[in-house]
Design a protein around this motif. Structure first.
Motif, PDB file in Angstrom:
ATOM      1  N   TYR A 136     -35.422  35.989  -0.497  1.00  0.00           N
ATOM      2  CA  TYR A 136     -34.053  36.100  -0.696  1.00  0.00           C
ATOM      3  C   TYR A 136     -33.756  37.551  -1.339  1.00  0.00           C
ATOM      4  O   TYR A 136     -34.477  37.759  -2.586  1.00  0.00           O
ATOM      5  N   ARG A 204     -31.451  22.930  -4.918  1.00  0.00           N
ATOM      6  CA  ARG A 204     -32.017  22.517  -6.213  1.00  0.00           C
ATOM      7  C   ARG A 204     -32.659  21.070  -5.750  1.00  0.00           C
ATOM      8  O   ARG A 204     -33.238  20.271  -6.696  1.00  0.00           O
ATOM      9  N   LEU A 232     -37.019  31.875  -2.688  1.00  0.00           N
ATOM     10  CA  LEU A 232     -36.524  32.425  -3.889  1.00  0.00           C
ATOM     11  C   LEU A 232     -37.552  33.092  -4.908  1.00  0.00           C
ATOM     12  O   LEU A 232     -37.390  33.110  -6.207  1.00  0.00           O
ATOM     13  N   ARG A 233     -38.564  33.581  -4.285  1.00  0.00           N
ATOM     14  CA  ARG A 233     -39.833  34.204  -5.051  1.00  0.00           C
ATOM     15  C   ARG A 233     -39.198  35.287  -5.992  1.00  0.00           C
ATOM     16  O   ARG A 233     -40.043  35.325  -7.041  1.00  0.00           O
ATOM     17  N   GLU A 235     -35.667  37.201  -6.844  1.00  0.00           N
ATOM     18  CA  GLU A 235     -34.390  37.289  -7.754  1.00  0.00           C
ATOM     19  C   GLU A 235     -33.541  35.832  -7.297  1.00  0.00           C
ATOM     20  O   GLU A 235     -32.429  35.715  -8.110  1.00  0.00           O
ATOM     21  N   GLY A 236     -33.886  35.295  -6.364  1.00  0.00           N
ATOM     22  CA  GLY A 236     -32.851  33.876  -5.956  1.00  0.00           C
ATOM     23  C   GLY A 236     -32.959  32.767  -7.066  1.00  0.00           C
ATOM     24  O   GLY A 236     -33.857  32.554  -7.494  1.00  0.00           O
ATOM     25  N   ARG A 237     -31.867  32.125  -7.155  1.00  0.00           N
ATOM     26  CA  ARG A 237     -31.647  30.878  -8.011  1.00  0.00           C
ATOM     27  C   ARG A 237     -30.903  29.745  -7.199  1.00  0.00           C
ATOM     28  O   ARG A 237     -30.027  30.009  -6.348  1.00  0.00           O
ATOM     29  N   ALA A 238     -31.568  28.655  -7.094  1.00  0.00           N
ATOM     30  CA  ALA A 238     -30.994  27.416  -6.477  1.00  0.00           C
ATOM     31  C   ALA A 238     -29.491  27.198  -6.771  1.00  0.00           C
ATOM     32  O   ALA A 238     -28.885  26.512  -6.112  1.00  0.00           O
ATOM     33  N   ASP A 239     -29.251  27.448  -8.075  1.00  0.00           N
ATOM     34  CA  ASP A 239     -27.941  27.172  -8.415  1.00  0.00           C
ATOM     35  C   ASP A 239     -26.688  28.325  -8.078  1.00  0.00           C
ATOM     36  O   ASP A 239     -25.506  28.100  -8.549  1.00  0.00           O
ATOM     37  N   ASP A 240     -27.017  29.392  -7.440  1.00  0.00           N
ATOM     38  CA  ASP A 240     -26.346  30.180  -7.006  1.00  0.00           C
ATOM     39  C   ASP A 240     -25.482  29.816  -5.539  1.00  0.00           C
ATOM     40  O   ASP A 240     -26.362  29.590  -4.637  1.00  0.00           O
ATOM     41  N   VAL A 243     -27.137  30.894  -2.256  1.00  0.00           N
ATOM     42  CA  VAL A 243     -28.304  30.394  -1.971  1.00  0.00           C
ATOM     43  C   VAL A 243     -28.045  28.872  -1.513  1.00  0.00           C
ATOM     44  O   VAL A 243     -28.661  28.422  -0.515  1.00  0.00           O
ATOM     45  N   SER A 244     -27.078  28.253  -2.414  1.00  0.00           N
ATOM     46  CA  SER A 244     -26.959  26.725  -1.857  1.00  0.00           C
ATOM     47  C   SER A 244     -25.653  26.632  -1.473  1.00  0.00           C
ATOM     48  O   SER A 244     -24.426  26.534  -2.386  1.00  0.00           O
TER      49      SER A 244
END
Length: 318
Positions: A136, A204, A232-233, A235-240, A243-244
């Motif tokens: 990502y 998440r 998400l290796r 800069e990705g964040r699961a709470d973005d 992304v989600s």
């Protein structure tokens, strides 16, 4: 029209048809026989899948398909374009699954060729960048570029502005993210329909993912966590919300058909997302199939036949 009413009986073991049980048992047996599924390097796993020597069969190559490239943010993006028998009645932008790590447009040709033939649609299937080599936001950037290409080139190229979008598993995630990006970044809502099958909409990890465990029915908890880690290796964040998609505003989304089986670790993702889609004021249809495994429409069986007919009807009538 919105159809979210469900009978609790669909979630019971008694509702699972004998042929669905046989398919599920065969999948578990095949994957257990592999031992460590991810021991081989990813390039070898991808190559085996594309050559037809992977765990699951490769569908025949469709005579409808041809490979082209479109401009992308990091260079050319390959797409497979499948044409219907006559002039296209619309275009379906398809995004394949594979946990953003494996998979390809070629491997989904059984599904995409069917849509071209049965629905009279041109299908543009995107070979977006795969993680972890290109995590990502590379994948969604490529899908966004493909959508913008279709908006700009589609009317002249295909003779229509009737567009639908969709995908399976991680492809459904990217389809939802693409719709949001077009709305928020470009002020565009060009797609009239979305087909979202077995998507991962909250990275998440929803309760059905967390509580699934080790059973390798296509996917298990460890597999999904691995895919999320690959994607998400950097800069990705699961709470973005990019992304989600479950965490995003869903106002102004197109009519959508959500499809999932009750024996899918990602069951909650579809149940939650379909209700959020509806609550945002969008036309929403939800089909839940008893005993269906993850992306069960890729395996033979009675429920597959039923689901594919529903998808055909949805894409024919949007």
């Amino acid at each position: 029209m919105s159809k979210l009413a469900l009978d609790a009986a669909v979630f019971s073991d008694a509702a699972v048809a004998p042929d669905t049980r046989l398919v599920n048992d065969a999948i578990v047996k095949a994957l257990r026989a592999l031992g460590e599924r991810w021991a081989a390097p990813l390039p070898e796993i991808r190559a085996a899948r594309l050559s037809g020597t992977g765990t699951f069969p490769l569908p025949p190559e469709s005579p409808r398909a041809r490979v082209e490239t479109i401009p992308g943010p990091r260079g050319p993006v390959p797409v497979r374009i499948l044409m219907p028998d006559g002039a296209p009645k619309g275009v379906y932008l398809h995004i394949h699954g594979g946990g953003w790590t494996v998979g390809s447009a070629r491997e989904n040709e059984g599904l995409t060729s069917r849509i071209a033939a049965n629905c009279g649609l041109a299908v543009v299937s995107v070979d977006y960048a795969l993680a972890p080599e290109e995590p990502y936001p590379a994948g969604p950037d490529d899908c966004e570029a493909a959508a913008l290409w279709l908006v700009n080139e589609g009317p002249a190229r295909f003779g229509t502005q009737r567009f639908a979008i969709g995908g399976e598993s991680g492809g459904a995630t990217l389809a939802a993210a693409t719709l949001r990006r077009l709305r928020d970044r470009h002020g565009l809502s060009p797609f009239a329909a979305a087909v979202l099958t077995s998507g991962c909409f909250d990275l998440r990890l929803t309760p059905s993912v967390r509580n699934w465990g080790e059973l390798p029915l296509v996917l298990n908890t460890e597999d999904i966590a691995r895919f999320v880690g690959n994607y998400l290796r950097l800069e990705g964040r699961a709470d973005d919300p990019d992304v989600s998609p479950l965490l995003a505003s869903l106002k102004g989304m197109p009519r959508a058909l959500f499809t999932v089986g009750t024996r899918d670790p990602l069951l909650d993702d579809t149940l939650f997302m379909a209700n959020a889609w509806l609550a945002a004021g969008n036309a929403t249809e939800l089909d839940v199939y008893a005993g269906g495994c993850h992306v069960f429409i890729g395996f033979p069986g009675t429920i597959t036949d039923q689901a594919l007919k529903r998808i055909d009807a949805f894409l024919t009538g949007f």
